[in-house]
Design a protein around this motif. Sequence first.
Motif, PDB file in Angstrom:
ATOM      1  N   UNK B  73     -18.285 -40.286  44.702  1.00  0.00           N
ATOM      2  CA  UNK B  73     -19.819 -40.486  44.076  1.00  0.00           C
ATOM      3  C   UNK B  73     -20.446 -39.057  44.459  1.00  0.00           C
ATOM      4  N   UNK B  76     -19.112 -36.220  42.727  1.00  0.00           N
ATOM      5  CA  UNK B  76     -19.561 -35.969  41.411  1.00  0.00           C
ATOM      6  C   UNK B  76     -21.099 -35.521  41.190  1.00  0.00           C
ATOM      7  N   UNK B 100     -23.221 -41.214  30.178  1.00  0.00           N
ATOM      8  CA  UNK B 100     -22.128 -41.563  31.399  1.00  0.00           C
ATOM      9  C   UNK B 100     -22.310 -40.300  32.183  1.00  0.00           C
ATOM     10  N   UNK B 101     -22.570 -39.060  31.852  1.00  0.00           N
ATOM     11  CA  UNK B 101     -22.505 -38.217  32.811  1.00  0.00           C
ATOM     12  C   UNK B 101     -23.678 -38.383  33.903  1.00  0.00           C
ATOM     13  N   UNK B 103     -23.737 -41.264  35.348  1.00  0.00           N
ATOM     14  CA  UNK B 103     -23.172 -42.186  36.287  1.00  0.00           C
ATOM     15  C   UNK B 103     -23.302 -42.061  37.782  1.00  0.00           C
ATOM     16  N   UNK B 104     -23.030 -40.763  38.077  1.00  0.00           N
ATOM     17  CA  UNK B 104     -22.964 -40.672  39.821  1.00  0.00           C
ATOM     18  C   UNK B 104     -24.574 -40.565  40.314  1.00  0.00           C
ATOM     19  N   UNK B 106     -26.837 -42.860  39.041  1.00  0.00           N
ATOM     20  CA  UNK B 106     -27.650 -43.921  38.981  1.00  0.00           C
ATOM     21  C   UNK B 106     -26.836 -44.947  39.873  1.00  0.00           C
ATOM     22  N   UNK B 108     -25.487 -48.518  39.734  1.00  0.00           N
ATOM     23  CA  UNK B 108     -25.040 -49.943  38.943  1.00  0.00           C
ATOM     24  C   UNK B 108     -25.404 -49.379  37.330  1.00  0.00           C
ATOM     25  N   UNK B 109     -25.992 -50.624  36.817  1.00  0.00           N
ATOM     26  CA  UNK B 109     -26.430 -50.474  35.611  1.00  0.00           C
ATOM     27  C   UNK B 109     -27.821 -50.005  35.250  1.00  0.00           C
ATOM     28  N   UNK B 110     -28.404 -49.337  36.167  1.00  0.00           N
ATOM     29  CA  UNK B 110     -29.768 -48.926  36.106  1.00  0.00           C
ATOM     30  C   UNK B 110     -29.999 -47.949  34.775  1.00  0.00           C
ATOM     31  N   UNK B 111     -30.773 -48.115  34.039  1.00  0.00           N
ATOM     32  CA  UNK B 111     -31.134 -47.359  32.631  1.00  0.00           C
ATOM     33  C   UNK B 111     -31.654 -45.956  33.164  1.00  0.00           C
ATOM     34  N   UNK B 112     -31.309 -45.118  32.144  1.00  0.00           N
ATOM     35  CA  UNK B 112     -31.783 -43.802  32.362  1.00  0.00           C
ATOM     36  C   UNK B 112     -33.353 -43.625  32.168  1.00  0.00           C
ATOM     37  N   UNK B 156     -24.652 -34.022  34.039  1.00  0.00           N
ATOM     38  CA  UNK B 156     -24.426 -34.441  35.556  1.00  0.00           C
ATOM     39  C   UNK B 156     -24.936 -33.378  36.337  1.00  0.00           C
TER      40      UNK B 156
END
Lengths: 354, 256
Positions: B73, B76, B100-101, B103-104, B106, B108-112, B156
């Motif tokens: 993580x 990334x 999804x870029x 993702x590293x 955030x 879990x499922x935390x929104x943008x 990212x």
Amino acid sequence: MTTPSEPPPAATFAMPLTVALLAGVLAVSVLLAIGLGAAAVPPGETLRYLWAAVTGGTITAGDVTAYQIIWQVRTPRVLLAVLVGAGLSVVGVAIQAMVRNALADPYVLGVSSGASAGAVLVGVTGALTALGVYAVSAGAFLGALLVSALVYLASREAGGLTPLRLVLTGVAMAFGFQAVMSLIVYFVPDGESTSTVLFWSMGGFGAATWGALPVVAAAVAVTVVVLRRLGRSLDVLALGDETSASLGVDTVRLRRGLFVLTSLATGAMVAVSGAIGFVGLVLPHLVRLWTGAAHVRVLTIAPLAGAIFMVWADLVARTLVAPRELPLGVITALVGVPVFVVLLRRRGYLLGGR
Amino acid sequence: MARLLLDGLSVSLGETAIVRELTLAVAERQVVGLIGPNGSGKTTALRCVYRALRPSGGAVRIDDRDLTRMPLRDSARLVAALTQEGRADLDFTVEEVVALGRAPHLRGNQPLSARERELCRRAMAQMEVLHLAGRGVLSLSGGERQRVLVARALVQEPQVLVLDEPTNHLDLHHQIRLLSMLKDAGPGVLVTLHDLNLAASACDRLAVLSHGRLVACGTPADVLTEELLRESFGVEASVVPHPLTGVPQVLYALGP
């Protein structure tokens, strides 16, 4: 054309409403399914009995038979259908992500044949008698776990569990355990072992009791919660293993975790209900068609949709040719196969391949 | 100081050495092109940088921190990659794939956040895929998909961008657009390219791999010589300066 200030997809906003709607439909379905059957009880009466049972209220002597049917037979049965429907749907989503195959279902790794073999073996040898009425279920669970462990060991390699190896090993193991099962039935040709095999390979909730519910409820609840929390990681996994590494997702660890979780959950479900087919394969696709591919959304809707589907499938199975009961797997297949074919032919839905 | 440093990197698969003691630096804002014939170890070297492969020797450092010892993580957040991997399994929308870029960055499922959504929108605009935002990725053409994946790597916000054959499937317009964008992208870029003329125009430095070994490294003018093309690529070609920019360009003449 998307405008610059476009909010996230509409599905995100409609989510709470959709969940509330599905929960409502599920509640009504459960109530109806508990009331309906060989002896139909109107929803009002059903509610009254359930209320009496939950609050410890009293009922008149004339109601005792109806109350027994409602509370001791149908309620655990319908609740089990809810749990297993929800569980199979989310496990199907997880397995498809884990083995990166749109045609995978919870039994692709051989769990169901292991469970059947375990159940038949216990039935024939009388092992595990200490567990009383749960002996056969325990045998099925152990059989399921044994197959999972074998599949895991056989498909493990330096780079972790590779999707194709997992599927191939699972399919091979399934054949192996089916052979073992056939062998037992062949050498012990009593009617009971044959019907045990039939029950486990077709599935059904006829054996549902209150006692079996807590274990399944815990397994399904943990599975739904954990998988949903992994939503974004599952999305990343679907982009491929190389990309996952570059996005910080450890695919080796994730696959291992998914394998253990889905094996335990499937084992727990198969042990009480047999291998009910098609739900774990078709429901994930149906839900994706509706919510899009993002796993957080799929894993929010799938348990509710799966539960509703299973409650109605079970109702049909036990009422269609009442008083006889059809194997549940027959119903799910009869509904599932046409739905799946229509789905595959539908323009614009790509199962990951074209 | 070198932002990215491949420090004596070696990779062996079984008995075979794929990459042998490769040392290569990429400075901030620098574009370094990795070129070489098929099977020379370019992709393998890149895979070590984006953590899909663990090197059997040496290290990959960013600002003196060893990437190979970092949690995935963390690395990334420093390195983004465009891999050679093809299509996704599921029909995500373009917008979802680009998001999804993040993702590293955030949990879990935390929104943008609003900033991150704006970042995604800018990256899509930069790669000219904004009009595809709501489209399913499985229905895109190869070139469109490639641009979506580059946009995903950009959001990212990496220190180093690793691109494995980014011009694959791209039409000429988008090849040139992508490569000219790399020049002022901000992070250091390590890129493999097959087209030597594009490589000479787009890269500040070129590194040539042959049989897993670094055989030349320097400015395109230093590296791209007729002798090198003959020895490393097995090609007879003329190298001439570009009439406008002066960078070396390779001209091929097919045999009689």
